[in-house]
Design a protein around this motif. Structure first.
Motif, PDB file in Angstrom:
ATOM      1  N   LYS A  28      29.813  37.885  53.308  1.00 58.68           N
ATOM      2  CA  LYS A  28      29.728  36.547  52.726  1.00 58.68           C
ATOM      3  C   LYS A  28      28.690  36.505  51.609  1.00 58.68           C
ATOM      4  N   LEU A  29      27.535  37.115  51.821  1.00 60.06           N
ATOM      5  CA  LEU A  29      26.500  37.160  50.782  1.00 60.06           C
ATOM      6  C   LEU A  29      27.016  37.890  49.539  1.00 60.06           C
ATOM      7  N   GLU A  30      27.743  38.983  49.755  1.00 56.09           N
ATOM      8  CA  GLU A  30      28.306  39.736  48.629  1.00 56.09           C
ATOM      9  C   GLU A  30      29.323  38.892  47.869  1.00 56.09           C
ATOM     10  N   ASP A  31      30.162  38.169  48.581  1.00 58.18           N
ATOM     11  CA  ASP A  31      31.154  37.306  47.921  1.00 58.18           C
ATOM     12  C   ASP A  31      30.484  36.214  47.103  1.00 58.18           C
ATOM     13  N   ILE A  32      29.442  35.601  47.662  1.00 54.27           N
ATOM     14  CA  ILE A  32      28.720  34.543  46.944  1.00 54.27           C
ATOM     15  C   ILE A  32      28.085  35.103  45.681  1.00 54.27           C
ATOM     16  N   HIS A  33      27.447  36.256  45.818  1.00 47.88           N
ATOM     17  CA  HIS A  33      26.768  36.844  44.658  1.00 47.88           C
ATOM     18  C   HIS A  33      27.770  37.276  43.594  1.00 47.88           C
ATOM     19  N   THR A  34      28.885  37.833  44.017  1.00 46.13           N
ATOM     20  CA  THR A  34      29.921  38.228  43.068  1.00 46.13           C
ATOM     21  C   THR A  34      30.396  37.026  42.266  1.00 46.13           C
ATOM     22  N   SER A  35      30.571  35.902  42.924  1.00 45.03           N
ATOM     23  CA  SER A  35      31.010  34.684  42.246  1.00 45.03           C
ATOM     24  C   SER A  35      29.986  34.228  41.214  1.00 45.03           C
ATOM     25  N   VAL A  36      28.693  34.263  41.582  1.00 39.91           N
ATOM     26  CA  VAL A  36      27.632  33.855  40.649  1.00 39.91           C
ATOM     27  C   VAL A  36      27.585  34.807  39.452  1.00 39.91           C
ATOM     28  N   LEU A  37      27.669  36.109  39.708  1.00 43.34           N
ATOM     29  CA  LEU A  37      27.606  37.098  38.637  1.00 43.34           C
ATOM     30  C   LEU A  37      28.824  37.015  37.716  1.00 43.34           C
ATOM     31  N   ASP A  38      30.014  36.889  38.286  1.00 43.34           N
ATOM     32  CA  ASP A  38      31.222  36.807  37.464  1.00 43.34           C
ATOM     33  C   ASP A  38      31.253  35.522  36.649  1.00 43.34           C
ATOM     34  N   ASP A  39      30.768  34.427  37.228  1.00 44.98           N
ATOM     35  CA  ASP A  39      30.692  33.169  36.487  1.00 44.98           C
ATOM     36  C   ASP A  39      29.708  33.286  35.335  1.00 44.98           C
ATOM     37  N   LEU A  40      28.584  33.959  35.574  1.00 44.19           N
ATOM     38  CA  LEU A  40      27.603  34.185  34.506  1.00 44.19           C
ATOM     39  C   LEU A  40      28.223  34.999  33.378  1.00 44.19           C
TER      40      LEU A  40
END
Length: 220
Positions: free
Chosen positions: A192-204
């Motif tokens: 879950k932490l990896e999914d959240i971080h991936t979303s933040v990074l890809d959005d950036l």
């Protein structure tokens, strides 16, 4: 495990040097997002793709987030650059299970003492564009041991934009209480932490690619 040996005076001096050093190598450093309201018991998770990451997050913390920061760093890195201990770095040796547990326990203690901990959950440098991010279980383990904490994703994105020197873009994600993950297994929490971080990074990344950066503030 090599513990931190923080020095406020050294941090002040290093901030002057670090700002000058980063200005020599980067065009601009930008940030978007709001720091958590309380920095105490905050676990900041940062993607790790370059040698520059510790220096960038030191600048970010010093000028924007202002937490009483401790950071997990590879044993090799601490031994090669021992001055990082004066900035709050403590070591982890991933070749030793005993050392890993000692480092995670040290991180847990820092959070229990109302301080903040910064971690690279990938465990080592990975290419910026790699997916999945391949988070390890260390952050999830620490979250098991601490109550009333907040996990905060921090995304770093490096890019050239028609200039000789690259730009750095930083996104501070929304802080999430540890309690939101309490019913998950350690592996589920890590995913879950990896999914959240991936979303933040890809959005950036998408904001940078699309030129949608008017709301970013300039740190450097």
């Amino acid at each position: 495990m090599i513990p931190a040996n923080k020095s406020p005076l050294f941090e002040w001096v290093f901030h002057k040097f670090n700002s000058f050093f980063l200005k020599r190598h980067f065009q601009h450093i930008y940030v978007t997002g709001e720091p958590p309201l309380s920095r105490a018991r905050s676990l900041f998770l940062v993607n790790h793709s370059t040698w520059w990451d510790p220096l960038v997050i030191f600048l970010l913390n010093r000028t924007c987030i202002r937490s009483d920061a401790y950071a997990m760093m590879s044993e090799e890195g601490v031994q090669s650059f021992p001055f990082f201990r004066r900035l709050g770095a403590f070591s982890v040796n991933q070749a030793s299970r005993r050392d890993i547990l000692a480092s995670l326990h040290y991180a847990e203690e820092r959070l229990q003492h109302e301080q903040a901990v910064w971690m690279f959950p990938q465990g080592e440098e990975q290419a910026l564009e790699i997916r999945p991010l391949r988070f390890q279980n260390g952050a999830s383990y620490v979250m098991d041991k601490v109550s009333n904490g907040t996990v905060v994703p921090i995304a770093l994105y490096y890019t050239f934009q028609g200039t000789r020197k690259p730009n750095v873009y930083i996104s501070i994600g929304t802080g999430i209480p540890f309690s939101n993950f309490v019913h998950m297994s350690r592996r589920e929490r890590t995913t879950k932490l990896e999914d959240i971080h991936t979303s933040v990074l890809d959005d950036l990344k998408q904001q940078v690619v699309n030129g949608d950066t008017q709301h970013f503030q300039q740190l450097l």
